[in-house]
Scaffold this motif. Structure first.
Motif, PDB file in Angstrom:
ATOM      1  N   ILE A  64       0.852  -1.200   0.000  1.00 53.23           N
ATOM      2  CA  ILE A  64       0.000   0.000   0.000  1.00 53.23           C
ATOM      3  C   ILE A  64       0.886   1.248   0.000  1.00 53.23           C
ATOM      4  CG2 ILE A  64      -1.582   1.396   1.394  1.00 53.23           C
ATOM      5  CD1 ILE A  64      -2.954  -1.168   2.275  1.00 53.23           C
ATOM      6  N   VAL A  65       1.882   1.246   0.905  1.00 50.06           N
ATOM      7  CA  VAL A  65       2.779   2.400   0.968  1.00 50.06           C
ATOM      8  C   VAL A  65       3.512   2.574  -0.357  1.00 50.06           C
ATOM      9  CG1 VAL A  65       4.783   3.382   2.151  1.00 50.06           C
ATOM     10  CG2 VAL A  65       3.031   2.181   3.458  1.00 50.06           C
ATOM     11  N   GLY A  66       3.970   1.453  -0.929  1.00 55.06           N
ATOM     12  CA  GLY A  66       4.682   1.509  -2.202  1.00 55.06           C
ATOM     13  C   GLY A  66       3.804   2.028  -3.327  1.00 55.06           C
ATOM     14  N   VAL A  67       2.595   1.514  -3.407  1.00 57.13           N
ATOM     15  CA  VAL A  67       1.655   1.917  -4.466  1.00 57.13           C
ATOM     16  C   VAL A  67       1.307   3.396  -4.333  1.00 57.13           C
ATOM     17  CG1 VAL A  67      -0.766   1.701  -5.153  1.00 57.13           C
ATOM     18  CG2 VAL A  67       0.663  -0.338  -4.958  1.00 57.13           C
ATOM     19  N   LEU A  68       1.102   3.825  -3.103  1.00 56.30           N
ATOM     20  CA  LEU A  68       0.752   5.208  -2.832  1.00 56.30           C
ATOM     21  C   LEU A  68       1.861   6.153  -3.303  1.00 56.30           C
ATOM     22  CD1 LEU A  68      -1.787   6.201  -1.426  1.00 56.30           C
ATOM     23  CD2 LEU A  68      -0.465   6.425   0.665  1.00 56.30           C
ATOM     24  N   ARG A  69       3.088   5.815  -2.902  1.00 61.79           N
ATOM     25  CA  ARG A  69       4.235   6.633  -3.301  1.00 61.79           C
ATOM     26  C   ARG A  69       4.301   6.723  -4.820  1.00 61.79           C
ATOM     27  NH1 ARG A  69       7.998   5.898   1.444  1.00 61.79           N
ATOM     28  NH2 ARG A  69       6.730   7.224   2.758  1.00 61.79           N
ATOM     29  N   GLY A 103       2.321  13.300 -10.437  1.00 60.42           N
ATOM     30  CA  GLY A 103       3.002  14.578 -10.296  1.00 60.42           C
ATOM     31  C   GLY A 103       2.558  15.357  -9.069  1.00 60.42           C
ATOM     32  N   ILE A 104       2.118  14.611  -8.044  1.00 58.11           N
ATOM     33  CA  ILE A 104       1.666  15.298  -6.829  1.00 58.11           C
ATOM     34  C   ILE A 104       2.843  15.425  -5.857  1.00 58.11           C
ATOM     35  CG2 ILE A 104       0.144  15.056  -4.830  1.00 58.11           C
ATOM     36  CD1 ILE A 104      -1.836  13.660  -6.743  1.00 58.11           C
ATOM     37  N   ASP A 105       2.888  16.525  -5.170  1.00 55.03           N
ATOM     38  CA  ASP A 105       3.951  16.799  -4.205  1.00 55.03           C
ATOM     39  C   ASP A 105       4.159  15.609  -3.256  1.00 55.03           C
ATOM     40  OD1 ASP A 105       5.404  17.751  -1.951  1.00 55.03           O
ATOM     41  OD2 ASP A 105       4.875  19.800  -2.525  1.00 55.03           O
ATOM     42  N   PRO A 106       5.420  15.153  -3.087  1.00 55.63           N
ATOM     43  CA  PRO A 106       5.680  13.990  -2.232  1.00 55.63           C
ATOM     44  C   PRO A 106       5.190  14.167  -0.798  1.00 55.63           C
ATOM     45  CG  PRO A 106       7.720  14.834  -3.239  1.00 55.63           C
ATOM     46  CD  PRO A 106       6.595  15.658  -3.773  1.00 55.63           C
ATOM     47  N   LEU A 107       5.026  15.398  -0.367  1.00 52.98           N
ATOM     48  CA  LEU A 107       4.535  15.607   1.003  1.00 52.98           C
ATOM     49  C   LEU A 107       3.162  14.976   1.197  1.00 52.98           C
ATOM     50  CD1 LEU A 107       5.682  19.232   1.831  1.00 52.98           C
ATOM     51  CD2 LEU A 107       6.511  17.088   2.788  1.00 52.98           C
ATOM     52  N   TRP A 108       2.380  14.939   0.102  1.00 51.67           N
ATOM     53  CA  TRP A 108       1.054  14.338   0.195  1.00 51.67           C
ATOM     54  C   TRP A 108       1.135  12.851   0.511  1.00 51.67           C
ATOM     55  CZ3 TRP A 108      -3.503  16.691   0.538  1.00 51.67           C
ATOM     56  CH2 TRP A 108      -3.544  18.058   0.193  1.00 51.67           C
ATOM     57  N   GLN A 109       2.222  12.202   0.059  1.00 49.23           N
ATOM     58  CA  GLN A 109       2.392  10.774   0.354  1.00 49.23           C
ATOM     59  C   GLN A 109       2.428  10.546   1.862  1.00 49.23           C
ATOM     60  OE1 GLN A 109       6.058   9.813  -1.572  1.00 49.23           O
ATOM     61  NE2 GLN A 109       5.321  10.481  -3.570  1.00 49.23           N
ATOM     62  N   ASP A 110       3.265  11.366   2.513  1.00 49.37           N
ATOM     63  CA  ASP A 110       3.379  11.211   3.972  1.00 49.37           C
ATOM     64  C   ASP A 110       2.067  11.526   4.657  1.00 49.37           C
ATOM     65  OD1 ASP A 110       5.966  10.588   3.524  1.00 49.37           O
ATOM     66  OD2 ASP A 110       6.738  12.606   3.929  1.00 49.37           O
TER      67      ASP A 110
END
Lengths: 328, 264
Positions: free
Chosen positions: A288-293, A300-307
């Motif tokens: 899930i974490v991998g897919v989300l990242r 092209g969404i800011d990586p901060l959104w991943q966290d």
């Protein structure tokens, strides 16, 4: 006083009930939902090339989360995951750069990681210290020691054997690394140990109730020691996989590995209170974490959104666990 | 009411002694918990142990199961002196204890809990080399044990935490019955239960006796004791004040002996 459960002596659970009763069903649905959203919004997401990348990116946290799952199942927590793994990369890298045999170097590094896990387990079981404090202490000691050993800086590790886990192979048109195969094999082995052997049963029993485990004759402290030893061994193998992905030994690497591995375990449905959950959930959690990242990066969404999204998922997972426990 | 029950109690008066304590004392500094207590349990009987709080009931039971070492005195199992180093020793000798908190792993299923710490391994290479559990056989044995005890459960695959208090107690009692070779000791098995569930557990205790095992029942509940016990061992001030039967004595008699207002 108590309600009678009207039932035949041995009712067969319906398919729906069986699916809902499987602890990893929830996480699996979440994984499916994210996969679906990304697949619908971006055609590149489902390309075999991209799926292969997701797997490769999941390898390190995926493997570290195996050890973390074992520890959390005993109602412990391991904050030294990343530090022990980095210790492995630095020892193996240093030895190879000094001219030692690479197989010997990696073997020795894995051994040292196992010893680190063992010493954490020893402090926890013999002195009965809380796992949180012991592993936090080991994290601090190792972080400082590693910077001293490597004189603060990262260094390149150029050795075909240490990098071997990053080599690719084609499996029916699908490009995989040996690291991915090692991860899958580790999941299979530890799953077997947890679900099909007495050792695994007792891990769950201790996480459920150490007192009950003691009363039925399980050597609780010795068993805890074996759990932390196994976790250390797995972190050591994780070090090899890390060198395969990035041929670099960096004392400052993997600072988020603790939280990432705990995240995978918790999103996967394993209870932080111990005794509930399992390895399939952890694999799904890591995915899930991998897919989300991957999906958010592709969009092209800011990586901060991943966290941010990961954080929300962790809170939801823990809340669901709490609620189900309260119901019982 | 007493002659309705206890169909088997006639046999027990002449049955051999399974577990015996002779003049056992236990002191903690100046405090005397056991002041030279005798105890005897006969084969196939249900012996209730009653007494006021602090009379030495639980100390006596702990001494019998190896949970503590007596200061002096002798404990004999089947006439042979034993020296248990801990509860595990007692278990190996065939004595099973049902603890008040039941000693269960709530998230594990019933079969797993029945075999907890005594799991069966698969036959052949799978078991010996790969250490594989024989889950199927454990499930079957668990089912057989529950049905032999005539204890109905919704499903053997349920986690213990999904069961009611009475059902949990049933599983704990079944576990003891499954593994006990000589006797089962139960500490307040009905303390937390409702009326109907209490009845079920008492039924279970009778089934254990029917299987030829002796039962020691520690209980505060006089009606339960009179319902089920063959003999009643009364503790007072760290000694055995009397052993009576529900046929010869009333509840009031027993309470009077417990409190010292009367002697047997």
């Amino acid at each position: 006083m108590s309600t009678v459960i009207p039932s035949s002596p041995e009712p067969k659970a319906s398919l729906k009930a069986r699916i809902l009763g499987t602890p990893s069903a929830g996480p699996f649905l979440v994984l499916l939902a994210f996969g679906l959203i990304f697949a619908l919004t971006n055609p590149r997401f489902l390309a075999t090339h991209n799926l292969s990348i997701i797997l490769q990116q999941t390898v390190i946290i995926g493997v570290l989360a195996i050890g973390q799952t074992l520890v959390i199942l005993t109602a412990g927590i391991d904050l030294a995951v990343g530090a022990i793994c980095v210790l492995g990369t630095i020892i193996a890298g240093k030895m190879v750069n000094l001219g030692y045999d690479p197989v010997l170097s990696m073997g020795f590094a894995i051994l040292v990681c196992t010893a680190a896990g063992l010493s954490a387990g020893g402090l926890i079981s013999a002195l009965r210290l809380p796992p949180f404090i012991v592993t936090l202490g080991i994290l601090g000691i190792l972080t400082a020691a590693l910077r001293l050993i490597s004189a603060g800086g990262a260094f390149a590790v150029r050795d075909p054997f240490l990098a071997w886990t990053g080599n690719t192979l084609k499996l029916g048109g699908f490009v995989l690394t040996y690291g991915v195969l090692i991860m899958v094999a580790l999941y299979a082995i530890v799953w077997y140990l947890l679900n099909e052997t007495k050792w695994g049963r007792h891990v769950y029993a201790i996480g459920n109730s150490p007192e009950a485990a003691r009363l039925v004759g399980i050597p609780v402290r010795r068993h805890l020691l074996s759990v932390y030893l196994a976790a250390g061994l797995i972190y050591g193998i994780g070090a090899w996989l890390a060198l395969g992905r990035i041929p670099n030994a960096d004392p400052n690497a993997m600072q988020t590995a603790n939280l990432d591995s705990i995240t995978a375990v918790v999103i996967g449905g394993t209870s932080l209170f111990g005794g509930r959950g399992g390895l399939i959930g952890t694999l799904i959690g890591a995915l899930i974490v991998g897919v989300l990242r991957n999906g958010l990066t592709l969009a092209g969404i800011d990586p901060l959104w991943q966290d941010l999204v990961t954080g929300i998922l962790v809170i939801i997972a823990v809340a669901l666990d709490q609620m189900s426990r309260r119901r019982n | 009411m007493s002659d309705v029950n206890n169909s088997q109690s006639m046999a027990t008066t002449s049955a051999p002694i399974v577990l015996e304590a002779r003049n056992v004392t236990k002191t903690y500094g100046h405090v005397t918990a056991l002041a030279g207590v005798d105890f005897e349990l006969r084969a196939g009987e249900i012996l209730a142990v009653v007494g006021d709080n602090g009379a030495g009931k639980s100390t006596l039971i702990k001494a019998l199961t190896g949970a503590l070492h007596p200061t002096s005195g002798e404990i004999l199992l089947d006439g042979r002196p034993v020296n248990f180093k801990g509860p595990l020793d007692a278990r190996h000798a065939g004595i099973e204890t049902v603890y008040q908190d039941l000693a269960m792993a709530p998230a594990l299923d019933i079969a797993s809990n029945l075999f907890l710490g005594r799991e069966l391994r698969a036959p052949g290479i799978l078991g010996q080399v790969f250490r594989r559990l024989d889950k199927k056989r454990m499930r079957e044995e668990a089912r057989r044990a529950m049905s032999e005890l005539k204890f109905r459960l919704p499903s053997i695959d349920n986690p213990v935490e999904a069961l009611s208090g009475g059902q949990r107690q049933g599983v704990a009692v079944a576990r003891a019955a499954l593994f006990a070779r000589k006797l089962v000791i139960m500490d307040e098995p009905t303390a937390a239960l409702g009326v109907r569930e209490t009845g079920q557990v008492l039924e279970l205790i009778r089934s254990i006796r029917e299987r030829g095992l002796a039962v020691v029942l520690i209980s505060h509940n006089m009606p339960n004791v009179f319902d089920i016990a063959d003999r009643i061992h009364i503790m007072r001030l760290g000694r055995r004040a009397a052993v009576v039967t529900p046929k010869t004595h009333s509840m009031n008699d027993v309470v009077a002996i417990m409190t010292g207002a009367a002697t047997a």
